[in-house]
Scaffold this motif. Structure first.
Motif, mmCIF file in Angstrom:
data_model
loop_
_atom_site.group_PDB
_atom_site.id
_atom_site.type_symbol
_atom_site.label_atom_id
_atom_site.label_comp_id
_atom_site.label_asym_id
_atom_site.label_seq_id
_atom_site.Cartn_x
_atom_site.Cartn_y
_atom_site.Cartn_z
ATOM 1 N N MET A 162 -5.534 0.289 14.602
ATOM 2 C CA MET A 162 -5.084 1.086 13.475
ATOM 3 C C MET A 162 -3.564 1.238 13.553
ATOM 4 N N PRO A 163 -2.868 0.863 12.488
ATOM 5 C CA PRO A 163 -1.415 0.939 12.523
ATOM 6 C C PRO A 163 -0.901 2.376 12.484
ATOM 7 N N THR A 164 0.229 2.584 13.135
ATOM 8 C CA THR A 164 0.882 3.881 13.064
ATOM 9 C C THR A 164 1.513 4.034 11.687
ATOM 10 N N ASP A 165 1.969 5.226 11.385
ATOM 11 C CA ASP A 165 2.622 5.481 10.107
ATOM 12 C C ASP A 165 3.870 4.603 9.959
ATOM 13 N N ALA A 166 4.662 4.511 11.023
ATOM 14 C CA ALA A 166 5.881 3.686 10.981
ATOM 15 C C ALA A 166 5.532 2.215 10.792
ATOM 16 N N ALA A 167 4.488 1.743 11.473
ATOM 17 C CA ALA A 167 4.075 0.341 11.335
ATOM 18 C C ALA A 167 3.605 0.064 9.912
ATOM 19 N N GLN A 168 2.851 0.969 9.331
ATOM 20 C CA GLN A 168 2.358 0.785 7.959
ATOM 21 C C GLN A 168 3.517 0.757 6.970
ATOM 22 N N LYS A 169 4.461 1.687 7.139
ATOM 23 C CA LYS A 169 5.621 1.721 6.244
ATOM 24 C C LYS A 169 6.482 0.477 6.415
ATOM 25 N N GLY A 170 6.640 0.039 7.654
ATOM 26 C CA GLY A 170 7.398 -1.182 7.903
ATOM 27 C C GLY A 170 6.731 -2.390 7.286
ATOM 28 N N LEU A 171 5.402 -2.438 7.388
ATOM 29 C CA LEU A 171 4.647 -3.529 6.770
ATOM 30 C C LEU A 171 4.881 -3.542 5.265
ATOM 31 N N TRP A 172 4.818 -2.388 4.632
ATOM 32 C CA TRP A 172 5.046 -2.313 3.186
ATOM 33 C C TRP A 172 6.446 -2.796 2.830
ATOM 34 N N LYS A 173 7.445 -2.367 3.614
ATOM 35 C CA LYS A 173 8.821 -2.799 3.348
ATOM 36 C C LYS A 173 8.949 -4.317 3.489
ATOM 37 N N LEU A 174 8.350 -4.855 4.525
ATOM 38 C CA LEU A 174 8.415 -6.301 4.746
ATOM 39 C C LEU A 174 7.672 -7.060 3.652
ATOM 40 N N MET A 175 6.561 -6.521 3.193
ATOM 41 C CA MET A 175 5.812 -7.168 2.114
ATOM 42 C C MET A 175 6.634 -7.194 0.824
#
Length: 88
Positions: A1-14
């Protein structure tokens, strides 16, 4: 399960890498290294955005964070292009 920072980073990268959106979504499910890079990208890009708003910050510091963001982005692209068969 991704952390909040990982999820936000994923969205930014996407958003930044639209051609890799699907690949990023698939790879982050099983690649903890990629999730860590997503979190690092979120932290670095958020800091960069804050620094850019501060008129007292030296341009060398901003360039350093720009370089860091670009390097993380490059690593994410490299991992994405390797495909699932070569993931660790």
């Amino acid at each position: 399960m991704p952390t909040d920072a990982a999820q936000k980073g994923l969205w930014k990268l996407m958003l930044k890498l639209p051609a890799l959106r699907g690949q990023l979504q698939l790879l982050t499910v099983r690649n903890t290294s990629l999730l860590s890079l997503c979190a690092a990208f979120h932290d670095a890009s958020s800091t960069l955005n804050s620094l850019r708003k501060d008129p007292n910050v030296e341009s060398a510091i901003i360039r350093g964070y720009e370089t860091l963001c670009s390097e993380i982005e490059g690593e994410v692209i490299e991992i994405s292009l390797q495909g699932p068969a070569k993931q660790r």
